[in-house]
Design an enzyme around this catalytic site. Structure first.
Site, short mmCIF file in Angstrom:
data_model
loop_
_atom_site.label_atom_id
_atom_site.label_comp_id
_atom_site.label_asym_id
_atom_site.label_seq_id
_atom_site.Cartn_x
_atom_site.Cartn_y
_atom_site.Cartn_z
N ARG A 110 -29.78 47.15 6.74
CA ARG A 110 -29.33 47.93 7.87
C ARG A 110 -28.75 49.23 7.37
O ARG A 110 -27.82 49.22 6.56
CB ARG A 110 -28.23 47.12 8.58
CG ARG A 110 -28.25 47.28 10.05
CD ARG A 110 -27.45 46.25 10.79
NE ARG A 110 -26.17 45.84 10.27
CZ ARG A 110 -25.15 45.50 11.03
NH1 ARG A 110 -25.25 45.56 12.32
NH2 ARG A 110 -24.02 45.09 10.52
N THR A 114 -26.92 54.59 10.84
CA THR A 114 -27.69 54.48 12.09
C THR A 114 -27.76 53.03 12.59
O THR A 114 -28.11 52.81 13.75
CB THR A 114 -29.14 54.96 11.88
OG1 THR A 114 -29.76 54.08 10.93
CG2 THR A 114 -29.19 56.38 11.35
N ASP A 206 -19.41 39.31 7.06
CA ASP A 206 -20.76 39.59 6.54
C ASP A 206 -21.33 38.30 5.96
O ASP A 206 -20.83 37.80 4.95
CB ASP A 206 -20.68 40.69 5.48
CG ASP A 206 -22.06 41.10 5.02
OD1 ASP A 206 -22.43 42.28 5.19
OD2 ASP A 206 -22.81 40.24 4.47
N ASP A 209 -22.43 38.44 2.24
CA ASP A 209 -21.29 38.50 1.32
C ASP A 209 -20.58 37.15 1.25
O ASP A 209 -20.20 36.69 0.16
CB ASP A 209 -20.28 39.57 1.75
CG ASP A 209 -20.76 40.97 1.39
OD1 ASP A 209 -21.64 41.09 0.52
OD2 ASP A 209 -20.26 41.93 2.00
N1 URA Z 1 -24.38 40.89 9.90
C1 URA Z 1 -23.41 40.09 9.40
O1 URA Z 1 -23.53 39.56 8.31
N2 URA Z 1 -22.31 39.91 10.15
C2 URA Z 1 -22.13 40.45 11.36
O2 URA Z 1 -21.09 40.21 11.99
C3 URA Z 1 -23.15 41.27 11.87
C4 URA Z 1 -24.27 41.49 11.12
#
Ligand code: URA
Length: 215
Positions: A110, A114, A206, A209
Site C-alpha cells: 500500500r 495515496t 498492522d 508487523d
Molecule cells: N492493514 C493492517 O495490517 N492493519 C490495518 O488495520 C489496516 C490495514
C-alpha cells in the site's frame, strides 16, 4: 448501501471460538508467536465456512461392511491466493484443512501516501478459471488492494472467487462488494471504521508487523 447495512455477500463467522481467538489477537500484549498460532487456528475455522458450498459428487466405494455411494468433492482442487505478505498467515491454517490446494501469490503494498495498491509480484495457476479461488488477506481496510487483486485474478480467468479476511472495516466491505458483487466476503468481524492512517479501529494494528515481529 447505508454505512451500517451489509451486502448479502458478507458472511460474518462469529463462532465463539473464532471471537475468543480474535480477541486474544487484538490484545497489543500478545506476542508474535502466539499471534501467528491464533491466526492459523482461526483461518482453519474460516476455511471450514468458505468451503461449505463446494460442489459434490458421489463415487462407489466399499467399506469393510458394505458398498455405498460416498460423497466426494467435485471438480479440480481449489486455489488459495495469498496477498503478500500478511495473507501468508491465513494461508497456513487454510492449508491445514485443504492440503492439496494449489497456491497463488500476489505481491502488493500500500503506497503510504495515496493508500493505493502497487503490484510487485503475480503468480497463479494457469488453469485458475477451472478452479474455485479463495483469496486470503487478513485485513480488509480501504479495500483498494483487495479489489485490485480480485480484478487481476479475474483478468487471469478466475470465475468463482471468494474472499476470506480476518477483520474488515465497513469501508472495505463496501468497496469490494460494489466492485465485485459476485465475490462473497467471509470475515470474523466487521469493526467500526478506518482511522486517518488507514488502520482498522479498534482492529489489531498492522497484521504483517504483528505476525512477523517487524516493528
Ligand atoms: N492493514 C493492517 O495490517 N492493519 C490495518 O488495520 C489496516 C490495514
Amino acid at each position: 448501501m447505508a454505512e451500517t447495512e451489509h451486502p448479502r455477500t458478507l458472511v460474518v463467522v462469529d463462532h465463539p471460538l473464532v471471537l475468543h481467538k480474535l480477541s486474544l489477537m487484538r490484545d497489543k500484549n500478545t506476542p508474535s508467536a502466539v499471534f501467528r498460532q491464533l491466526l492459523r487456528e482461526i483461518s482453519l475455522l474460516l476455511a471450514y465456512e468458505v468451503t461449505r458450498d463446494l460442489p459434490m459428487t458421489t463415487q462407489k466405494i466399499e467399506t469393510p461392511v458394505a458398498g455405498m455411494d460416498a460423497p466426494f468433492l467435485k471438480g479440480k482442487k481449489l486455489v488459495i491466493v495469498s496477498i503478500l505478505r500478511a495473507g501468508n498467515g491465513l494461508l497456513e491454517g487454510m492449508l491445514d484443512l485443504l492440503p492439496s490446494a494449489r497456491i497463488g501469490h500476489i505481491g502488493l503494498y500500500r503506497d503510504p501516501v495515496t493508500l493505493k495498491p502497487v503490484e510487485y509480484y503475480f503468480k497463479v495457476p494457469s488453469d485458475i478459471g477451472e478452479r474455485p479461488v479463495i483469496v486470503v488477506d487478513p485485513m480488509l481496510a480501504t479495500g483498494n488492494s483487495t479489489a485490485y487483486a480480485i480484478a487481476r485474478l479475474k483478468e487471469a480467468g478466475a470465475k468463482d472467487v471468494r474472499l476470506v479476511c480476518l477483520l474488515a472495516a465497513p469501508e472495505g466491505v463496501k468497496r469490494v462488494s460494489e466492485e465485485h458483487p459476485d465475490v462473497p466476503i467471509y470475515t470474523a468481524a466487521v469493526d467500526s471504521h478506518l482511522n486517518d492512517h488507514g488502520y482498522i479501529v479498534p482492529g489489531l494494528g498492522d497484521a504483517g508487523d504483528r505476525m512477523f515481529g517487524t516493528k
